[in-house]
Design a protein around this motif. Structure first.
Motif: not given
Ligand code: SAM
Length: 267
Positions: A4, A11, A28, A54, A60, A76, A78, A124, A127-128
């Motif tokens: 990411t 997002y 999200l 994430g 939340i 936290f 990104v 989240a 995404h990793v």
């Molecule tokens: C589907 S959203 C979920 C956000 C939140 N947890 C929720 O449920 O409302 C996924 C989130 O993961 C974040 N994200 C992506 N890669 C990440 C990483 N390497 N470390 C932390 N967060 C990350 C995205 O920016 C996004 O905000």
């Protein structure tokens, strides 16, 4: 290690507005507060320090702060647009003393070893791609005796994605690095987490997603179009239609995850 990019948010403000209509303000991911409480069932957060890994737009994080009473919760992420939205929501809710939001580029988490009693994450970690590296880092930032509790979007097997799954991933267009429960559990255990568990939520979400699509095509349609415009909604109706196929086959497998860092009391 992680795909990411902080430069081009996946997002963005439109995604935040769209998902607020569908999933609730600041959410999200699906399921609302009830699903968050289910992820945290049986864990006493009062007086604890919590990382929401994430955290997205912070709905939340604020729910946890409001109803689970941690002494401190850090969200936290990104991406900057979600963190800015989360900070605005925390200010509006007068939660800024116990809640903070940090944005940093993907990579090693910007926290010292042993910082948190609980590492929470909702949808989240998908995404990793490097599950082994992220779980090593989660283990590192947990205090001895600390707990990892999460929901994430997994794939039902370790093989190549089916044609239906490839269609869904293309429709979604996000940087998903899906992995199986076996891969997650192995990465968690390799990092040192004990009592690692995975509980499929496929049956729950396949029904919820069907209702989401019906609401998007029906009662929510006007509000969603007003929030982000017709083409955005049509694109997401195509995405949900593709997603339903892989939910119904079980290949798309939302899952709850738990693990513990061995050691002393987390309090
Ligand atoms: C589907 S959203 C979920 C956000 C939140 N947890 C929720 O449920 O409302 C996924 C989130 O993961 C974040 N994200 C992506 N890669 C990440 C990483 N390497 N470390 C932390 N967060 C990350 C995205 O920016 C996004 O905000």
């Amino acid at each position: 290690m992680i795909e990411t990019s902080a430069k081009e948010p996946e997002y963005d403000d439109a995604a935040i507005r769209f998902l607020a209509v569908l999933w609730g303000e600041g959410y999200l991911s699906p399921g609302g507060p009830e699903e968050v409480d289910r992820v945290l069932a049986g864990i006493d957060l009062s007086g604890k320090t919590v990382l929401d890994l994430g955290c997205g737009a912070g709905g939340i994080t604020l729910h946890i702060a409001r109803t689970h009473h941690p002494v401190e919760i850090t969200g936290f992420d990104v991406e900057l647009p979600v963190i800015e939205a989360a900070r605005r929501a925390a200010d509006a809710a007068c939660f800024s003393d116990r809640v903070s939001f940090i944005q940093a580029v993907p990579g090693k988490l910007p926290f010292a070893d042993g910082s948190f009693d609980i590492v929470f994450s909702k949808d989240a970690l998908v995404h990793v791609a490097d599950k082994e590296a992220i779980f090593r880092d989660i283990f590192r930032v947990l205090k001895p005796g600390g707990v990892f509790a999460a929901s994430d979007w997994l794939i039902g097997h370790d093989g190549e994605p089916s044609a239906e799954m490839r269609d869904y991933l293309a429709a979604e267009g996000l940087s998903f690095g899906m992995a199986s429960a076996a891969r997650y559990l192995s990465a968690m255990r390799a990092a040192g987490l004990v009592n690692a568990k995975a509980e499929s939520r496929n049956v729950w979400y396949r029904d919820v997603a069907r209702q989401e699509l019906a609401r998007l095509q029906g009662p929510l349609h006007a509000a969603a179009v007003a929030a982000v415009g017709e083409p955005y909604i049509e694109k997401n109706i195509r995405t949900w239609t593709a997603m339903q196929k892989v939910l119904d086959t079980g290949e798309h497998c939302p899952t709850h995850l738990r693990g513990e860092k061995p050691g002393g009391s987390a309090s």
